[in-house]
Scaffold this motif. Sequence first.
Motif, PDB file in Angstrom:
ATOM      1  N   ILE A   1      -6.016  12.850  -0.172  1.00 14.10           N
ATOM      2  CA  ILE A   1      -5.172  11.633   0.028  1.00 14.10           C
ATOM      3  C   ILE A   1      -5.392  10.553  -0.977  1.00 14.10           C
ATOM      4  CG2 ILE A   1      -4.747   9.875   1.747  1.00 14.10           C
ATOM      5  CD1 ILE A   1      -5.274  11.608   3.883  1.00 14.10           C
ATOM      6  N   ARG A   2      -3.903  10.181  -1.659  1.00 13.85           N
ATOM      7  CA  ARG A   2      -4.068   9.091  -2.528  1.00 13.85           C
ATOM      8  C   ARG A   2      -3.511   7.796  -1.813  1.00 13.85           C
ATOM      9  NH1 ARG A   2      -1.775   9.211  -8.514  1.00 13.85           N
ATOM     10  NH2 ARG A   2      -3.501  10.638  -8.696  1.00 13.85           N
ATOM     11  N   LEU A   3      -4.454   6.724  -1.828  1.00 18.29           N
ATOM     12  CA  LEU A   3      -3.960   5.456  -1.596  1.00 18.29           C
ATOM     13  C   LEU A   3      -3.739   4.551  -2.935  1.00 18.29           C
ATOM     14  CD1 LEU A   3      -6.951   5.002   1.064  1.00 18.29           C
ATOM     15  CD2 LEU A   3      -4.510   5.591   1.406  1.00 18.29           C
ATOM     16  N   GLY A   4      -2.769   3.931  -2.840  1.00 19.23           N
ATOM     17  CA  GLY A   4      -2.487   2.775  -4.182  1.00 19.23           C
ATOM     18  C   GLY A   4      -1.800   1.608  -3.820  1.00 19.23           C
ATOM     19  N   ALA A   5      -2.293   0.795  -4.793  1.00 12.83           N
ATOM     20  CA  ALA A   5      -1.815  -0.576  -4.623  1.00 12.83           C
ATOM     21  C   ALA A   5      -1.047  -0.787  -6.009  1.00 12.83           C
ATOM     22  CB  ALA A   5      -3.020  -1.684  -4.363  1.00 12.83           C
ATOM     23  N   VAL A   6       0.244  -1.580  -5.758  1.00 15.31           N
ATOM     24  CA  VAL A   6       0.798  -1.964  -6.664  1.00 15.31           C
ATOM     25  C   VAL A   6       1.038  -3.361  -7.091  1.00 15.31           C
ATOM     26  CG1 VAL A   6       2.392   0.313  -6.841  1.00 15.31           C
ATOM     27  CG2 VAL A   6       3.049  -1.711  -5.512  1.00 15.31           C
ATOM     28  N   ASP A   7       1.258  -3.721  -8.272  1.00 10.61           N
ATOM     29  CA  ASP A   7       1.639  -5.145  -8.564  1.00 10.61           C
ATOM     30  C   ASP A   7       2.377  -5.078  -9.857  1.00 10.61           C
ATOM     31  OD1 ASP A   7      -0.159  -5.056 -10.863  1.00 10.61           O
ATOM     32  OD2 ASP A   7      -1.803  -6.158  -9.610  1.00 10.61           O
ATOM     33  N   ARG A   8       2.948  -6.212 -10.246  1.00 10.12           N
ATOM     34  CA  ARG A   8       3.942  -6.473 -11.582  1.00 10.12           C
ATOM     35  C   ARG A   8       3.018  -6.448 -12.824  1.00 10.12           C
ATOM     36  NH1 ARG A   8       9.773  -8.040 -10.277  1.00 10.12           N
ATOM     37  NH2 ARG A   8       9.922  -7.658  -7.952  1.00 10.12           N
TER      38      ARG A   8
ATOM     39  N   MET B   1       0.882  -1.177  -0.202  1.00 10.02           N
ATOM     40  CA  MET B   1      -0.034   0.100   0.026  1.00 10.02           C
ATOM     41  C   MET B   1       0.946   1.323  -0.013  1.00 10.02           C
ATOM     42  SD  MET B   1      -3.052   1.528   0.325  1.00 10.02           S
ATOM     43  CE  MET B   1      -4.144   0.065   0.478  1.00 10.02           C
ATOM     44  N   ILE B   2       0.540   2.180  -0.866  1.00  8.20           N
ATOM     45  CA  ILE B   2       1.302   3.437  -1.111  1.00  8.20           C
ATOM     46  C   ILE B   2       0.440   4.580  -0.789  1.00  8.20           C
ATOM     47  CG2 ILE B   2       2.306   5.149  -2.585  1.00  8.20           C
ATOM     48  CD1 ILE B   2       3.388   2.474  -4.287  1.00  8.20           C
ATOM     49  N   VAL B   3       0.642   5.601   0.362  1.00  2.00           N
ATOM     50  CA  VAL B   3      -0.076   6.336   0.639  1.00  2.00           C
ATOM     51  C   VAL B   3       0.677   7.913   0.659  1.00  2.00           C
ATOM     52  CG1 VAL B   3      -1.369   7.670   2.851  1.00  2.00           C
ATOM     53  CG2 VAL B   3      -1.260   5.067   2.663  1.00  2.00           C
ATOM     54  N   THR B   4      -0.030   8.660  -0.322  1.00  3.67           N
ATOM     55  CA  THR B   4       0.611  10.135  -0.593  1.00  3.67           C
ATOM     56  C   THR B   4      -0.486  11.130  -0.275  1.00  3.67           C
ATOM     57  OG1 THR B   4       0.030   9.953  -2.995  1.00  3.67           O
ATOM     58  CG2 THR B   4       2.184   9.170  -2.307  1.00  3.67           C
ATOM     59  N   ARG B   5      -0.047  12.261  -0.280  1.00  3.66           N
ATOM     60  CA  ARG B   5      -0.891  13.440  -0.310  1.00  3.66           C
ATOM     61  C   ARG B   5      -0.613  14.373  -1.376  1.00  3.66           C
ATOM     62  NH1 ARG B   5      -2.893  16.108   5.502  1.00  3.66           N
ATOM     63  NH2 ARG B   5      -4.715  17.106   4.476  1.00  3.66           N
ATOM     64  N   PRO B   6      -1.176  14.104  -2.664  1.00  2.00           N
ATOM     65  CA  PRO B   6      -0.705  14.996  -3.776  1.00  2.00           C
ATOM     66  C   PRO B   6      -1.041  16.424  -3.446  1.00  2.00           C
ATOM     67  CG  PRO B   6      -2.657  13.545  -4.307  1.00  2.00           C
ATOM     68  CD  PRO B   6      -2.124  13.293  -2.795  1.00  2.00           C
ATOM     69  N   THR B   7      -1.962  17.142  -2.863  1.00  2.19           N
ATOM     70  CA  THR B   7      -2.382  18.295  -2.521  1.00  2.19           C
ATOM     71  C   THR B   7      -2.848  18.152  -1.193  1.00  2.19           C
ATOM     72  OG1 THR B   7      -4.720  18.376  -3.183  1.00  2.19           O
ATOM     73  CG2 THR B   7      -3.171  18.801  -4.716  1.00  2.19           C
ATOM     74  N   GLU B   8      -2.981  19.393  -0.530  1.00  3.75           N
ATOM     75  CA  GLU B   8      -3.413  19.712   0.804  1.00  3.75           C
ATOM     76  C   GLU B   8      -4.828  19.005   1.042  1.00  3.75           C
ATOM     77  OE1 GLU B   8      -4.511  23.394   3.716  1.00  3.75           O
ATOM     78  OE2 GLU B   8      -2.686  23.456   2.457  1.00  3.75           O
ATOM     79  N   ASN B   9      -5.551  19.076  -0.147  1.00  2.00           N
ATOM     80  CA  ASN B   9      -6.943  18.368   0.430  1.00  2.00           C
ATOM     81  C   ASN B   9      -7.310  17.248  -0.160  1.00  2.00           C
ATOM     82  OD1 ASN B   9      -7.730  20.951   1.234  1.00  2.00           O
ATOM     83  ND2 ASN B   9      -7.812  21.818  -1.087  1.00  2.00           N
TER      84      ASN B   9
END
Length: 70
Positions: free
Chosen positions: A11-18, A1-9
């Motif tokens: 939150i982005r949650l991401g799941a990665v695979d190959r 799981m990847i959690v980022t905050r692209p802007t102040e308003n």
Amino acid sequence: MIVTRPTENWIRLGAVDRSKAIPMMRTDSNGDQIRGRGLVIVNSLTERWGTDLDPWGKQVWGEMRVEDAA
């Protein structure tokens, strides 16, 4: 799981695979199937979602708006 905050308003949650297979949201899942509900859940919990392809695979992400804590 990847959690980022692209802007102040947001939150982005991401799941990665190959895999480079782009997922499709299924609308034909019945209650007996074990698989096929992931994007339906992502769609219902996030305001927007998508897929980013990378040389090594992909990231499926969903974004949620963050309310001001003040």
